[in-house]
Design a protein around this motif. Structure first.
Motif, PDB file in Angstrom:
ATOM      1  N   ASN A 145       9.056  32.829   9.438  1.00 33.97           N
ATOM      2  CA  ASN A 145       9.242  32.923   8.663  1.00 33.97           C
ATOM      3  C   ASN A 145      10.430  33.503   7.322  1.00 33.97           C
ATOM      4  OD1 ASN A 145       6.424  31.632   7.454  1.00 33.97           O
ATOM      5  ND2 ASN A 145       6.108  32.150   9.597  1.00 33.97           N
ATOM      6  N   TYR A 146      10.843  33.312   6.761  1.00 35.69           N
ATOM      7  CA  TYR A 146      11.995  33.494   6.199  1.00 35.69           C
ATOM      8  C   TYR A 146      11.653  33.421   4.901  1.00 35.69           C
ATOM      9  CZ  TYR A 146      17.144  34.324   5.700  1.00 35.69           C
ATOM     10  OH  TYR A 146      18.423  35.438   5.660  1.00 35.69           O
ATOM     11  N   ILE A 147      11.488  34.808   4.130  1.00 38.02           N
ATOM     12  CA  ILE A 147      10.580  34.447   2.927  1.00 38.02           C
ATOM     13  C   ILE A 147      11.762  35.689   2.176  1.00 38.02           C
ATOM     14  CG2 ILE A 147       9.217  34.873   1.078  1.00 38.02           C
ATOM     15  CD1 ILE A 147       8.158  33.105   3.500  1.00 38.02           C
ATOM     16  N   GLY A 148      11.877  35.066   1.166  1.00 35.96           N
ATOM     17  CA  GLY A 148      12.794  35.714  -0.271  1.00 35.96           C
ATOM     18  C   GLY A 148      14.434  35.756  -0.316  1.00 35.96           C
ATOM     19  N   LYS A 149      15.371  36.734  -0.958  1.00 36.67           N
ATOM     20  CA  LYS A 149      16.757  35.847  -0.734  1.00 36.67           C
ATOM     21  C   LYS A 149      17.535  35.819   0.951  1.00 36.67           C
ATOM     22  CE  LYS A 149      20.304  37.438  -4.304  1.00 36.67           C
ATOM     23  NZ  LYS A 149      20.696  37.745  -5.388  1.00 36.67           N
ATOM     24  N   ILE A 150      18.527  35.138   0.233  1.00 35.40           N
ATOM     25  CA  ILE A 150      18.914  34.832   1.540  1.00 35.40           C
ATOM     26  C   ILE A 150      20.694  35.721   1.278  1.00 35.40           C
ATOM     27  CG2 ILE A 150      20.819  33.230   2.558  1.00 35.40           C
ATOM     28  CD1 ILE A 150      19.397  31.007   2.034  1.00 35.40           C
ATOM     29  N   SER A 151      19.956  36.678   2.254  1.00 31.03           N
ATOM     30  CA  SER A 151      21.515  38.227   2.668  1.00 31.03           C
ATOM     31  C   SER A 151      21.606  38.488   3.911  1.00 31.03           C
ATOM     32  CB  SER A 151      20.399  39.341   1.675  1.00 31.03           C
ATOM     33  OG  SER A 151      19.920  39.849   2.546  1.00 31.03           O
ATOM     34  N   ASP A 152      22.898  39.121   4.323  1.00 31.70           N
ATOM     35  CA  ASP A 152      23.385  39.466   5.701  1.00 31.70           C
ATOM     36  C   ASP A 152      22.041  40.287   6.090  1.00 31.70           C
ATOM     37  OD1 ASP A 152      25.077  39.646   7.530  1.00 31.70           O
ATOM     38  OD2 ASP A 152      25.293  42.204   7.211  1.00 31.70           O
ATOM     39  N   ALA A 153      21.302  41.250   4.727  1.00 28.91           N
ATOM     40  CA  ALA A 153      20.449  42.005   5.350  1.00 28.91           C
ATOM     41  C   ALA A 153      19.031  41.183   6.206  1.00 28.91           C
ATOM     42  CB  ALA A 153      20.270  43.086   4.806  1.00 28.91           C
ATOM     43  N   ALA A 154      18.835  40.136   4.996  1.00 27.60           N
ATOM     44  CA  ALA A 154      17.764  39.514   5.506  1.00 27.60           C
ATOM     45  C   ALA A 154      17.474  38.330   6.743  1.00 27.60           C
ATOM     46  CB  ALA A 154      17.183  38.247   4.516  1.00 27.60           C
ATOM     47  N   ASN A 155      19.202  37.672   6.893  1.00 27.32           N
ATOM     48  CA  ASN A 155      19.717  37.163   8.137  1.00 27.32           C
ATOM     49  C   ASN A 155      19.208  37.848   9.327  1.00 27.32           C
ATOM     50  OD1 ASN A 155      20.153  35.468   6.984  1.00 27.32           O
ATOM     51  ND2 ASN A 155      22.011  35.166   6.846  1.00 27.32           N
ATOM     52  N   LYS A 156      20.153  39.370   9.660  1.00 26.90           N
ATOM     53  CA  LYS A 156      19.894  40.365  10.800  1.00 26.90           C
ATOM     54  C   LYS A 156      18.526  40.117  10.460  1.00 26.90           C
ATOM     55  CE  LYS A 156      23.888  42.084  10.066  1.00 26.90           C
ATOM     56  NZ  LYS A 156      25.233  43.333   9.450  1.00 26.90           N
ATOM     57  N   GLN A 157      17.624  40.400  10.244  1.00 27.52           N
ATOM     58  CA  GLN A 157      15.949  40.877  10.247  1.00 27.52           C
ATOM     59  C   GLN A 157      15.284  39.703  11.062  1.00 27.52           C
ATOM     60  OE1 GLN A 157      14.022  41.544   7.048  1.00 27.52           O
ATOM     61  NE2 GLN A 157      11.744  42.146   8.253  1.00 27.52           N
ATOM     62  N   ALA A 158      15.939  37.904  10.353  1.00 28.45           N
ATOM     63  CA  ALA A 158      15.028  37.403  10.972  1.00 28.45           C
ATOM     64  C   ALA A 158      15.950  36.144  13.122  1.00 28.45           C
ATOM     65  CB  ALA A 158      15.882  36.039   9.796  1.00 28.45           C
ATOM     66  N   PHE A 159      17.190  36.773  12.764  1.00 33.94           N
ATOM     67  CA  PHE A 159      17.879  37.077  14.100  1.00 33.94           C
ATOM     68  C   PHE A 159      16.769  37.945  15.063  1.00 33.94           C
ATOM     69  CE2 PHE A 159      22.025  36.302  11.794  1.00 33.94           C
ATOM     70  CZ  PHE A 159      21.590  35.244  11.035  1.00 33.94           C
ATOM     71  N   ALA A 160      16.780  39.253  14.603  1.00 34.54           N
ATOM     72  CA  ALA A 160      16.004  39.999  15.574  1.00 34.54           C
ATOM     73  C   ALA A 160      14.982  39.658  15.962  1.00 34.54           C
ATOM     74  CB  ALA A 160      15.969  41.383  15.323  1.00 34.54           C
ATOM     75  N   LEU A 161      14.497  39.063  14.492  1.00 33.36           N
ATOM     76  CA  LEU A 161      12.465  39.224  14.540  1.00 33.36           C
ATOM     77  C   LEU A 161      12.548  37.686  16.524  1.00 33.36           C
ATOM     78  CD1 LEU A 161      10.814  39.021  11.755  1.00 33.36           C
ATOM     79  CD2 LEU A 161      10.343  39.791  13.474  1.00 33.36           C
ATOM     80  N   TYR A 162      13.733  36.547  15.951  1.00 35.85           N
ATOM     81  CA  TYR A 162      13.804  35.286  16.779  1.00 35.85           C
ATOM     82  C   TYR A 162      13.865  35.862  18.347  1.00 35.85           C
ATOM     83  CZ  TYR A 162      15.594  31.447  19.416  1.00 35.85           C
ATOM     84  OH  TYR A 162      15.407  29.980  19.465  1.00 35.85           O
TER      85      TYR A 162
END
Length: 151
Positions: A9-26
Motif C-alpha cells: 500500500n502506497y499511501i500519500g504524496k509520490i516522492s523520492d523518499a516515499a518511493n524508496k520506502q515502498a521499494f524497501a518494503l517490497y
C-alpha cells in the motif's frame, strides 16, 4: 507505506523518499506482493515515472520468476511420467507455424501412434481403429488439425 493482505500500500504524496520506502518494503518481503495499491494526491512527475519504471521492472521480474518456476515444475512432471517435454510444443515449431500458422481453420495438431511412442507415450489402445484423429465437436465444422512428425 505498509503491507496488508499481500498488497503493498502506497499511501500519500509520490516522492523520492516515499518511493524508496515502498521499494524497501517490497524487497524485504520473501513472497513478493503481486499488487501495488496507490492512494495518492500525486507528486513530482519524475518521481511518478520512477515509480512506474520500478513497478514495470518488479512485475516483469516476478512474471519471469513465475514462468521459470512453471517450466521447472513442467519438466519435473514430464520426467516423472517418462514423457518427453517437447510433446506439448512440437506443433509450434517455426516449420509448422510457417506451414499452418495463417490458416484460421487450423486448431491444433496430433501425433501418429509411432510419434507418441517416440515421445514416451506407449500405452495407447485404439478401439475401432484405425487411428485417425478428427474433430467431432459440432462447433468445429471446417476446423482442421495437422500431424506432427516425431524424429
Amino acid at each position: 507505506m505498509f503491507m496488508a493482505g499481500g498488497e503493498l500500500n502506497y499511501i500519500g504524496k509520490i516522492s523520492d523518499a516515499a518511493n524508496k520506502q515502498a521499494f524497501a518494503l517490497y524487497d524485504a518481503e520473501a513472497t513478493k506482493p503481486p499488487v501495488l495499491l496507490i492512494r495518492s494526491q500525486g507528486g513530482v512527475t519524475s518521481h511518478g515515472m520512477a515509480l512506474g519504471r520500478w513497478v514495470r521492472e518488479a512485475m516483469l521480474s516476478q512474471i519471469k520468476a513465475s514462468l521459470a518456476k512453471d517450466v521447472q515444475l513442467e519438466a519435473g512432471f514430464f520426467a516423472d511420467i517418462g514423457v518427453q517435454q517437447k510433446i506439448s510444443r512440437l506443433g509450434q515449431t517455426p516449420a509448422y507455424e510457417e506451414r499452418y500458422g495463417k490458416d484460421d481453420k487450423m486448431l491444433g495438431w496430433y501425433y501418429s501412434l509411432d510419434g507418441f511412442r517416440k515421445l514416451g507415450v506407449d500405452h495407447i489402445t485404439v478401439i475401432n481403429g484405425p487411428w485417425r484423429p478428427q474433430l467431432t465437436s459440432a462447433g468445429a465444422a471446417g476446423a482442421k488439425v495437422f500431424e506432427v512428425t516425431v524424429d
